[in-house]
Motif scaffolding. Structure first.
Motif, PDB file in Angstrom:
ATOM      1  N   LYS A  93       0.843  -1.198   0.000  1.00 46.76           N
ATOM      2  CA  LYS A  93       0.000   0.000   0.000  1.00 46.76           C
ATOM      3  C   LYS A  93       0.876   1.245   0.000  1.00 46.76           C
ATOM      4  N   GLU A  94       0.596   2.158  -0.902  1.00 45.85           N
ATOM      5  CA  GLU A  94       1.344   3.412  -0.997  1.00 45.85           C
ATOM      6  C   GLU A  94       0.735   4.417  -0.028  1.00 45.85           C
ATOM      7  N   TRP A  95       1.280   4.488   1.178  1.00 43.31           N
ATOM      8  CA  TRP A  95       0.755   5.366   2.207  1.00 43.31           C
ATOM      9  C   TRP A  95       1.249   6.801   2.061  1.00 43.31           C
ATOM     10  N   SER A  96       2.499   6.972   1.598  1.00 47.80           N
ATOM     11  CA  SER A  96       3.062   8.313   1.511  1.00 47.80           C
ATOM     12  C   SER A  96       4.111   8.356   0.399  1.00 47.80           C
ATOM     13  N   ASP A  97       4.740   9.517   0.239  1.00 49.59           N
ATOM     14  CA  ASP A  97       5.798   9.634  -0.769  1.00 49.59           C
ATOM     15  C   ASP A  97       7.181   9.389  -0.150  1.00 49.59           C
ATOM     16  N   GLN A  98       7.207   8.825   1.039  1.00 43.78           N
ATOM     17  CA  GLN A  98       8.470   8.525   1.731  1.00 43.78           C
ATOM     18  C   GLN A  98       9.061   7.208   1.209  1.00 43.78           C
ATOM     19  N   GLU A  99      10.261   6.905   1.671  1.00 37.67           N
ATOM     20  CA  GLU A  99      10.938   5.664   1.281  1.00 37.67           C
ATOM     21  C   GLU A  99      10.008   4.460   1.451  1.00 37.67           C
ATOM     22  N   GLN A 100      10.008   3.567   0.491  1.00 32.59           N
ATOM     23  CA  GLN A 100       9.148   2.378   0.466  1.00 32.59           C
ATOM     24  C   GLN A 100       7.658   2.737   0.573  1.00 32.59           C
ATOM     25  N   ALA A 101       7.339   3.956   0.163  1.00 33.44           N
ATOM     26  CA  ALA A 101       5.961   4.464   0.140  1.00 33.44           C
ATOM     27  C   ALA A 101       5.297   4.447   1.506  1.00 33.44           C
ATOM     28  N   GLY A 102       6.094   4.467   2.565  1.00 32.05           N
ATOM     29  CA  GLY A 102       5.536   4.433   3.908  1.00 32.05           C
ATOM     30  C   GLY A 102       4.995   3.074   4.300  1.00 32.05           C
ATOM     31  N   PHE A 103       5.183   2.090   3.426  1.00 31.25           N
ATOM     32  CA  PHE A 103       4.667   0.730   3.662  1.00 31.25           C
ATOM     33  C   PHE A 103       5.488   0.005   4.721  1.00 31.25           C
ATOM     34  N   THR A 104       6.774   0.276   4.751  1.00 28.82           N
ATOM     35  CA  THR A 104       7.650  -0.359   5.728  1.00 28.82           C
ATOM     36  C   THR A 104       8.848   0.543   6.001  1.00 28.82           C
ATOM     37  N   SER A 105       9.470   0.332   7.139  1.00 24.04           N
ATOM     38  CA  SER A 105      10.690   1.083   7.444  1.00 24.04           C
ATOM     39  C   SER A 105      11.925   0.282   7.046  1.00 24.04           C
ATOM     40  N   LYS A 106      11.742  -0.931   6.577  1.00 22.70           N
ATOM     41  CA  LYS A 106      12.849  -1.780   6.126  1.00 22.70           C
ATOM     42  C   LYS A 106      13.429  -1.227   4.823  1.00 22.70           C
ATOM     43  N   GLU A 107      14.643  -1.623   4.529  1.00 27.47           N
ATOM     44  CA  GLU A 107      15.304  -1.174   3.297  1.00 27.47           C
ATOM     45  C   GLU A 107      14.607  -1.711   2.059  1.00 27.47           C
ATOM     46  N   ALA A 108      14.110  -2.927   2.160  1.00 25.60           N
ATOM     47  CA  ALA A 108      13.385  -3.544   1.045  1.00 25.60           C
ATOM     48  C   ALA A 108      12.120  -4.190   1.598  1.00 25.60           C
ATOM     49  N   ALA A 109      11.005  -3.919   0.948  1.00 22.98           N
ATOM     50  CA  ALA A 109       9.735  -4.493   1.367  1.00 22.98           C
ATOM     51  C   ALA A 109       9.575  -5.881   0.764  1.00 22.98           C
ATOM     52  N   TRP A 110       8.813  -6.736   1.424  1.00 19.47           N
ATOM     53  CA  TRP A 110       8.558  -8.064   0.871  1.00 19.47           C
ATOM     54  C   TRP A 110       7.617  -7.984  -0.323  1.00 19.47           C
ATOM     55  N   LEU A 111       6.870  -6.889  -0.420  1.00 22.09           N
ATOM     56  CA  LEU A 111       6.083  -6.598  -1.617  1.00 22.09           C
ATOM     57  C   LEU A 111       6.694  -5.380  -2.289  1.00 22.09           C
ATOM     58  N   LYS A 112       6.784  -5.417  -3.603  1.00 19.82           N
ATOM     59  CA  LYS A 112       7.342  -4.265  -4.313  1.00 19.82           C
ATOM     60  C   LYS A 112       6.414  -3.060  -4.181  1.00 19.82           C
TER      61      LYS A 112
END
Length: 151
Positions: free
Chosen positions: A10-29
């Motif tokens: 889910k694209e929550w914001s325009d932040q890194e990883q769209a605000g979906f996670t604070s991890k470097e890489a999300a398990w979902l693109k």
């Protein structure tokens, strides 16, 4: 069965990883357009899909038409040969007409009663109507309040 090919975070914001996670890489693109299309931007845009749905929910739950929308009978309104989906909600003498133009052209709608108002639309521009006809711009959806009785 879902195989995950088309799943995205889910694209929550325009932040890194769209605000979906604070991890470097999300398990979902994350979609590449998350900088422009995200929940935070839609919340601020009065014409966004998010706010359109919020208005529809408000109409169904807290408006003066909520009883009609929830409990009214569904009646298809046929418009042969036109790229329209139309239906009425009817409860006693009360009624609403929902009309959706699913084409890329303006479409004229003739109704069996006089229109007395526009309750909601997915566009902020006015929907011109005169007596019992209106013109719907491409991809416009509108909820009309017809007169109580045929005139």
């Amino acid at each position: 069965m879902l195989d995950g090919i088309n799943q995205v975070g889910k694209e929550w914001s325009d932040q890194e990883q769209a605000g979906f996670t604070s991890k470097e890489a999300a398990w979902l693109k994350v979609n590449s357009n998350f900088k422009d299309l995200n929940a935070a931007h839609q919340k601020e845009d009065s014409q966004s899909v998010l706010n359109h749905y919020k208005e529809l929910i408000q109409l169904r739950t807290r408006s003066r038409w909520c009883g009609l929308i929830v409990y009214g009978n569904f009646e298809p309104y046929h418009t042969p040969g036109k790229p329209l989906i139309c239906f009425r909600r009817v409860l006693g003498e009360k009624r609403l007409l929902v009309a959706v133009n699913y084409s890329d052209q303006k479409v004229s709608l003739a109704y069996d009663r006089k229109f007395s108002g526009l309750i909601h639309s997915n566009y902020s521009d006015a929907t011109p109507f005169a007596y019992n006809t209106c013109e719907l711009r491409p991809y416009k959806a509108a909820i009309f309040l017809p007169a109580a009785r045929a005139e």
